[in-house]
Design an enzyme around this catalytic site. Structure first.
Site, PDB file in Angstrom:
ATOM      1  CG  ASN A   1      -3.646   4.154  10.316  1.00 22.40           C
ATOM      2  OD1 ASN A   1      -4.160   5.171   9.845  1.00 22.40           O
ATOM      3  ND2 ASN A   1      -2.458   4.168  10.870  1.00 22.40           N
TER       4      ASN A   1
ATOM      5  CB  CYS B   1       6.761   5.557  25.992  1.00 21.61           C
ATOM      6  SG  CYS B   1       7.703   5.995  27.436  1.00 21.61           S
TER       7      CYS B   1
ATOM      8  CD  GLN C   1      -5.896  -0.301   8.749  1.00 23.55           C
ATOM      9  OE1 GLN C   1      -6.583  -1.239   9.153  1.00 23.55           O
ATOM     10  NE2 GLN C   1      -4.593  -0.231   8.974  1.00 23.55           N
TER      11      GLN C   1
ATOM     12  CB  THR D   1       9.611  -9.853 -12.292  1.00 25.10           C
ATOM     13  OG1 THR D   1      10.528  -9.704 -13.365  1.00 25.10           O
ATOM     14  CG2 THR D   1       9.040 -11.262 -12.281  1.00 25.10           C
TER      15      THR D   1
ATOM     16  CB  ALA E   1      -0.941   0.003   1.195  1.00 23.66           C
ATOM     17  CB  THR E   2       4.079   2.173   1.607  1.00 18.51           C
ATOM     18  OG1 THR E   2       3.624   2.141   2.959  1.00 18.51           O
ATOM     19  CG2 THR E   2       5.111   3.269   1.458  1.00 18.51           C
TER      20      THR E   2
ATOM     21  CB  ALA F   1      -2.211  -9.029   0.037  1.00 17.30           C
ATOM     22  CG  HIS F   2       0.135  -6.691   5.175  1.00 17.93           C
ATOM     23  ND1 HIS F   2       0.166  -6.324   6.505  1.00 17.93           N
ATOM     24  CD2 HIS F   2       0.426  -5.580   4.472  1.00 17.93           C
ATOM     25  CE1 HIS F   2       0.465  -5.042   6.583  1.00 17.93           C
ATOM     26  NE2 HIS F   2       0.622  -4.564   5.365  1.00 17.93           N
TER      27      HIS F   2
END
Lengths: 404, 135
Positions: free
Chosen positions: A153, A328, A181, A242, A73-74, A202-203
């Site tokens: 997200n 933190c 998301q 590819t 996605a990035t 996909a993930h």
């Protein structure tokens, strides 16, 4: 019950075993390059990619030709923003986005600013929604793209995508949405929603990591993006390289399962999420962040005032994996910029936990989580000087704190 | 990032959690940090005026596990020391004892600041000059 319990599904999801099963042959016997046009290995790979493209297109109501595979996605976010900026340079240089976007969008915008782009960062309200009137007023004749995420997200807030696209098209600008998301979690339809470009991966939907897609509309209007990598001209010339055939096969299977099982999965997940939320809200001084009405089914983000998020997680992170808006551990020591954009004070942002449920979350796990989180909040408040002051009726805003 | 066993132990069984009477002349209170920064420590010492020995120490901390552990450890180290000896507690001693990673060093700095603030509160209450802040 198996430990640790995974409640960080907004970060990533496990692969569905059915996805893995579909992928396995493509590592070994069906290993061909989808661009090899002269032999059966290539044909088999190409056929698998085409089938996956259909499965993915079906999930979002698109034409298979409109799916451009990327490494995630990035990459798709970058391709959309930078690709549109280059392709439509003659029309203008203005892009509108929002302050709660993912870093992949915000940092790509910052990069474009260095190249001469004008970027408008729309604020959001306490629920995380942009103001439609403000959007409309921000659009000028130089605006080439509006980039607003489908769902956030951190808090899960779903933007009014249809209203946004209607404004964009009426004003003659393209609409890009980061659907990372949302796709696979809630019904997304590129035509009904009026989406011109959409990034997703996909993930986040029980597929493998390292494969994503950019939806690029082919008609009404025909959208084009300038490739950001030079090479063999794969993916209609928009993304060379590819194809990750194995990953794409898994992506396709994952999309198909989401399409068929989304409704039944969500019915179960929403029930668990709501129970988790209502039980945790029984604690004093607990606040839900974001919109409770327009929200992804699997997320809830809660601030437990007067305890710090990372300290809180330490109380159960041997057994429960989730994430906090506290920063933190980050070098900057800044809490979540998303929560701050919603208007939360830094103290509440530091006190937040994000629960992200998923396909395999069980009632038993939710029971365990409710008990562990409630106990730890109560225990840490006994150790918290802020809780003691609050109980004594001292207004913490009247104290002159020593900032580091 | 994994926490050291000592941090986990202090977090799970913090020593000397509590509150001393801050209006008492024999008690010094240090309140350092800020809620917006994600860390607030309150450290208190009870001093025997005759011997200048710290007879009791209590803390309460809002913060991460390392912040809770740093202040818990500080109270343990303070008890039995004279006020002058307590001034020699260095944040790097806390870092070493708890095996804090670089990103958590600020927790130890905050604990040292809390010790100094508590001692100064005690000194001022008893007509003495505060010790200069060397940070």
């Amino acid at each position: 019950m198996k430990f640790p319990i995974y409640l960080d599904h907004n970060a990533t999801t496990p692969c569905d075993p059915r996805v893995v099963e579909a992928m396995i042959p493509y590592f070994t016997e069906k290993f061909g390059n989808a661009a090899s046009r002269n032999h059966s290995f290539g044909w088999v790979a190409e056929e698998a990619v085409d089938y996956a493209r259909e499965q993915i297109a079906a999930l979002i109501g698109a034409d298979p030709k409109e799916i451009i595979f990327t490494g995630g996605a990035t990459e798709a976010d970058n391709l959309a923003l930078k690709g549109v900026y280059e392709m439509y340079a003659q029309k203008g240089n203005h892009i509108i986005t929002a302050t709660t976007e993912h870093k992949a969008v915000l940092d790509a915008c910052h990069h474009l600013e260095q190249l001469g782009a004008q970027i408008t960062y729309l604020p959001v309200n306490a629920e995380g929604m942009i103001d439609l009137k403000q959007l409309e007023e921000a659009i000028t004749d130089k605006t080439i793209l509006v980039a607003i995420m489908y769902a956030n997200n951190e808090v899960g807030t779903i933007q009014p995508v249809r209203e946004i696209s209607e404004i964009c098209h009426r004003k003659g600008t393209l609409f890009f949405t980061d659907g990372t998301q949302a796709v696979g979690k809630i019904p997304v339809d590129v035509n009904k929603d009026g989406i011109d470009l959409m990034a997703f991966t996909a993930h986040k939907m029980y597929g493998p990591k390292g494969v994503g897609a950019l939806y690029v509309r082919r008609k009404n209007p025909r959208v084009k993006v300038t490739a950001q990598m030079d090479g063999g001209g794969h993916e209609r010339g928009m993304r060379s390289g590819t194809l990750n055939v194995t990953g794409i096969v898994g992506f396709g299977k994952a999309a198909e399962i989401c399409r068929l099982e989304m409704e039944s999965d969500n019915a179960r997940i929403i029930k668990m999420r709501d129970r988790l939320e209502s039980e945790l809200m029984k604690l004093d001084e607990a606040y839900v962040n974001g919109s409770r009405e327009h929200r992804l089914p699997q997320v809830c983000n809660i601030s437990f005032k007067f305890v710090e998020g990372e300290g809180l997680m330490m109380g159960f992170n041997k057994n429960i994996a989730l994430s906090s808006g506290s920063a933190c551990t980050s070098a900057s020591l800044e809490p979540s910029y998303v929560l701050k954009a919603l208007g939360l004070g830094d103290d509440l942002a530091h006190s937040s936990l994000r629960f992200g449920l998923g396909r395999y979350t069980t009632d038993e796990e939710i029971d365990f989580t409710i008990e562990a989180v409630s106990k730890t909040v109560t225990r840490l408040r006994e150790v918290s000087p802020l809780w003691e002051m609050f109980k004594e009726g001292i207004d913490l805003n009247t104290i002159k704190w020593e900032h580091h | 990032m994994a926490y050291s066993d000592k941090v986990i132990d202090h977090y799970e069984n913090p020593k000397n959690v509590g509150t001393l009477d801050k209006s008492s002349n024999t008690v010094g209170t240090g309140l350092v940090g800020a809620p917006e920064c994600g860390d607030v420590m309150r450290l208190q010492i009870e001093v025997d005026p005759a011997t200048q020995v710290i007879t009791d120490a209590k803390f309460k901390t809002f913060g991460c596990g390392s912040a809770i552990a740093s202040s818990s450890l500080a109270t343990e180290w303070l008890k039995g020391k004279t006020v002058d000896q307590a001034l020699n507690i260095d944040n790097m001693d806390i870092v070493e004892e708890l095996a804090l990673p670089p990103v958590k060093i600020h927790c130890s700095v905050l604990a040292e600041d809390a010790i100094k603030a508590a001692i100064n509160d005690y000194r001022v209450k008893n007509g003495l000059e505060p010790i200069a802040d060397n940070h």
